[in-house]
Design an enzyme around this catalytic site. Structure first.
Site, short mmCIF file in Angstrom:
data_model
loop_
_atom_site.label_atom_id
_atom_site.label_comp_id
_atom_site.label_asym_id
_atom_site.label_seq_id
_atom_site.Cartn_x
_atom_site.Cartn_y
_atom_site.Cartn_z
N SER A 177 0.79 -1.23 0.00
CA SER A 177 0.00 0.00 0.00
C SER A 177 0.83 1.28 0.00
CB SER A 177 -0.97 0.00 1.19
OG SER A 177 -0.27 -0.18 2.40
N HIS A 205 -5.35 -2.90 -2.94
CA HIS A 205 -4.94 -1.92 -3.96
C HIS A 205 -4.86 -2.51 -5.37
CE1 HIS A 205 -4.14 1.17 -0.95
NE2 HIS A 205 -3.74 0.16 -0.20
N LYS A 237 -11.67 1.51 -2.09
CA LYS A 237 -10.60 2.07 -2.92
C LYS A 237 -11.07 2.10 -4.38
CE LYS A 237 -7.53 1.30 0.79
NZ LYS A 237 -7.05 0.27 1.71
#
Ligand SMILES: *Cc1c(COP(=O)(O)O)cnc(C)c1O
Length: 382
Positions: A177, A205, A237
């Protein structure tokens, strides 16, 4: 007694004080932060979906039907048809047997470790794993072995030295990350199979961003449920909504439902969020142009940064950090960029190792090349 004041002063002096900025707009690349219009390079809305009209509409329509709150935990009366449909869609999307929704990624990770391992067991983790994975292992009571970042040789040694535990679990970020690089999952998953270790990947991610249809790092590498039995990813995200899920075998998911305290003892997320996520998954799958555009922007930014003599991290993802080292120096750079209406947060320990404070630049499909030009211009003077 506690002496909050002097501890806070120490934090400030060490350049470790954290400050919240107040946003007064939707989460887009141009936003209003602390009353000021800025161009943002620090969100995780990689595909530019957090403010997408269709997803907003799906959310609002679901609120009309289901209201706002879920009213209780999943195992009481809070598990709605929308949660159920969303789980089925996530299973299909990731090519896994079944999926389970969580309110957030932090709790999903706590759930996995605490449900699957205990004090007789061992957990292996990369040193740069997300804090929630480290905390998960601690909560479980299992022995925690952390190997140097991506050091497969050290991992092999640790696997050799820890053969005799009833359950062995390896937990790793898929995309790291704060660095943006990817775990070598081909090697890691094979090592796990060879050593009777269960491999778990946190693809917070990678999900939405990597893979042909946005299925994430495992899709990009073609790794099956047999090779990586536990896949976890977040929805706040690239998906642009909120929450998280775990995907894997029927038996894994049923075990989590029966045993994972962070799943059982918490209120289900609002049903409308599941509707928004369902809508977002459709867009992620169909609109591959978002991933293509992102790849172009990443390439463009990296070219620009290297021509300014910044050292690049080995990252091909939207996370493109510039490591500065000193906490106060990186705060200063972030502050100077903000004066030019560019928002890039200074990331400092303990989020990253001591001495590796950085500007964590992130890109979104919502950016344009002209935005990157502005950032690069800001970085010349900073
Ligand atoms: C953001 C993140 C989490 C936590 O997810 P939330 O839904 O924000 O709680 C977990 N793991 C990784 C790698 C993350 O980046």
């Amino acid at each position: 007694m506690f002496d909050f004041e002097s501890e806070l002063v120490k934090k400030r002096e060490a350049g470790l004080y954290r400050k919240r900025r107040v946003s007064a707009s939707a989460q887009t690349v141009r936003s209003i932060i602390d009353g000021k219009s800025v161009l943002s390079f620090c969100g995780n809305d990689y595909l530019g979906l957090a403010n997408h009209p269709e997803i907003k509409k799906a959310f609002v329509e679901a609120v009309d039907h289901y209201g706002v709150g879920s009213g209780s935990a999943h195992l009481i009366s809070g598990h709605s048809q929308l949660h159920h449909d969303c789980e089925q869609r996530l299973a299909e999307f990731t090519g896994r047997d079944r999926a389970l929704l969580f309110s957030n990624g932090y709790m999903a990770n706590l759930a996995i470790a605490s449900a699957l391992v205990g004090h007789k067991d061992v957990v292996f983790q990369d040193k740069l794993n997300h804090a929630s994975l480290i905390d998960a292992a601690k909560l479980s009571g299992a022995k925690l072995r952390r190997y140097r970042h991506s050091d497969i040789t050290q991992l092999e040694t640790q696997l050799q030295d820890n053969q005799d535990h009833p359950h062995k679990l390896l937990m790793t970020d898929g995309v790291f990350s704060m660095d943006g690089d990817c775990a070598d999952l081909q090697k890691i998953s094979q090592l796990c199979l060879d050593n009777d270790v269960c491999c778990m990947v946190d693809d917070a991610h990678g999900f939405g961003v990597l893979g042909e249809q946005g299925g994430g790092l495992l899709q990009a590498l073609g790794l099956s449920q047999q090779q990586v039995p536990i896949l976890m990813a977040t929805l706040g995200k690239a998906v642009g909504t909120a929450g998280a899920f775990v995907a894997g075998s029927e038996a894994l998911i049923e075990t989590l439902i029966q045993q994972a305290r962070p799943y059982i003892y918490t209120t289900a997320s609002p049903p409308a969020l599941a509707a928004a996520t369902l809508c977002s998954l459709g867009i992620i799958e169909k609109e591959s142009w978002r991933r293509k555009k992102l790849a172009e922007l990443i390439h463009y930014l990296r070219q620009g940064l290297s021509s300014l003599d910044y050292e690049l991290m080995p990252s091909s993802t939207p996370i493109q950090p510039i490591v500065i080292g000193d906490n106060n120096r990186v705060l200063e750079m972030s502050e100077k960029l903000l004066q030019k209406e560019i928002l890039v947060t200074a990331i400092r320990p303990p989020t990253v190792p001591v001495g590796s404070a950085r500007l964590r630049i992130t890109l979104s499909a919502g950016h344009e090349k002209a935005d990157i030009d502005l950032l690069l211009k800001g970085l010349v003077k900073a």
